[in-house]
Scaffold this motif. Structure first.
Motif, PDB file in Angstrom:
ATOM      1  N   GLU A 119       0.832  -1.195   0.000  1.00 18.13           N
ATOM      2  CA  GLU A 119       0.000   0.000   0.000  1.00 18.13           C
ATOM      3  C   GLU A 119       0.875   1.256   0.000  1.00 18.13           C
ATOM      4  O   GLU A 119       2.052   1.203   0.351  1.00 18.13           O
ATOM      5  N   SER A 120       0.273   2.369  -0.363  1.00 17.41           N
ATOM      6  CA  SER A 120       0.991   3.641  -0.325  1.00 17.41           C
ATOM      7  C   SER A 120       0.012   4.752   0.023  1.00 17.41           C
ATOM      8  O   SER A 120      -1.209   4.564  -0.018  1.00 17.41           O
ATOM      9  N   GLY A 121       0.547   5.911   0.388  1.00 16.12           N
ATOM     10  CA  GLY A 121      -0.316   7.038   0.725  1.00 16.12           C
ATOM     11  C   GLY A 121      -1.113   6.795   1.987  1.00 16.12           C
ATOM     12  O   GLY A 121      -0.601   6.262   2.971  1.00 16.12           O
ATOM     13  N   LYS A 122      -2.380   7.145   1.942  1.00 19.20           N
ATOM     14  CA  LYS A 122      -3.257   7.052   3.105  1.00 19.20           C
ATOM     15  C   LYS A 122      -3.992   5.714   3.124  1.00 19.20           C
ATOM     16  O   LYS A 122      -4.690   5.369   2.171  1.00 19.20           O
ATOM     17  N   PHE A 123      -3.813   4.954   4.215  1.00 14.30           N
ATOM     18  CA  PHE A 123      -4.547   3.689   4.354  1.00 14.30           C
ATOM     19  C   PHE A 123      -4.600   3.284   5.817  1.00 14.30           C
ATOM     20  O   PHE A 123      -3.763   3.695   6.629  1.00 14.30           O
ATOM     21  N   ALA A 124      -5.582   2.480   6.156  1.00 10.92           N
ATOM     22  CA  ALA A 124      -5.807   2.059   7.543  1.00 10.92           C
ATOM     23  C   ALA A 124      -4.967   0.835   7.875  1.00 10.92           C
ATOM     24  O   ALA A 124      -4.847  -0.094   7.071  1.00 10.92           O
ATOM     25  N   ILE A 125      -4.410   0.827   9.069  1.00 14.45           N
ATOM     26  CA  ILE A 125      -3.548  -0.280   9.471  1.00 14.45           C
ATOM     27  C   ILE A 125      -4.324  -1.587   9.602  1.00 14.45           C
ATOM     28  O   ILE A 125      -3.794  -2.662   9.323  1.00 14.45           O
TER      29      ILE A 125
END
Length: 245
Positions: free
Chosen positions: A191-197
């Motif tokens: 993933e990259s940028g904004k994402f939920a753990i």
């Protein structure tokens, strides 16, 4: 051992208290939430702390610069873009990847969880990630199998469910906002940028060891809701925390 405090959030559930300050600097019985987190991590022997910032980031940066806790407290600066929990972890990669397993916690959690016991459990299980969870009422649950392995997530309010491992029986437990992570995780993040753990954990759980550390019975508070804040302060006031002595 290093630790990271997630302190970049907008504090929307505490909006009346976060209109001119970050959630991390909201005070509970005279101490900021950030100080609660830092002092507990120091008490359990963590050698370095990383704090991510976004909302009123300069206030947290100034607070850290003006306090000496006897261990390095470094800033992961997300001022330009709020990256959510997964993106925030990845953004701090350069500060964490050379570490032993590291702990990550939300700034708005106050608990009596014994971090040493949790770390030992993580090492015994040789897990990629160990999640602090407990048996308590909530709308969203993580579902584990009998071997403590993460298998699914469900929202009982919306009936949404994500299953990544099939099991004959699922044990529902609530996530407590604290985790121990092996730095190997950075090898598996696509993933990259904004994402939920949690989305990352669910993806990885299909093939990797993402396990539950059940701390049911420990004192635990999410200091996230304004309407509950007075009750939270009273509960904290009536507790003894060794790391505050």
């Amino acid at each position: 051992m290093k630790a990271m405090i997630f302190a970049a959030g907008l504090g929307t559930r505490l909006k009346a208290m976060t209109e001119n300050r970050p959630k991390a600097l909201v005070e509970c019985n005279g101490r900021t939430l950030l100080e609660f987190a830092i002092l507990k991590l120091k008490y359990f022997g963590f050698s370095e702390i990383i704090v991510n910032v976004h909302h009123f980031s300069s206030q947290i940066i100034d607070f850290v610069a003006s306090h000496d806790y006897g261990i390095p407290v470094r800033i992961s600066d997300e001022t330009n873009q709020l990256l959510d929990t997964g993106g925030g972890l990845l953004f701090a990669k350069s500060l964490l990847q050379d570490s032993d397993p590291f702990l990550v916690c939300n700034v708005d959690i106050i608990s009596s969880i014994d971090f040493n016991k949790m770390i030992e459990f993580h090492k015994q299980k040789n897990a990629l990630v160990t999640l602090a969870v407990s048996d308590r009422k909530t709308s969203r649950y993580l579902l584990f199998d009998k071997n403590h392995q993460l298998c699914a997530w469900e929202n009982r309010k919306t009936q949404e469910k994500k299953v990544v491992r099939e099991s004959l029986e699922y044990i529902p437990l609530a996530f407590s906002g604290i985790q121990i992570i092996s730095p190997k995780i950075f090898d598996y993040i696509s993933e990259s940028g904004k994402f939920a753990i949690m989305d990352l954990y669910l993806r990885l759980a299909a093939e990797h060891s993402i396990i539950a550390y059940d701390h049911t019975g420990d004192f635990w508070l999410d200091v996230g809701k304004f309407e509950e804040f007075e009750s939270i302060e009273n509960q904290v006031k009536n507790r003894k925390f060794e790391y505050l002595e």
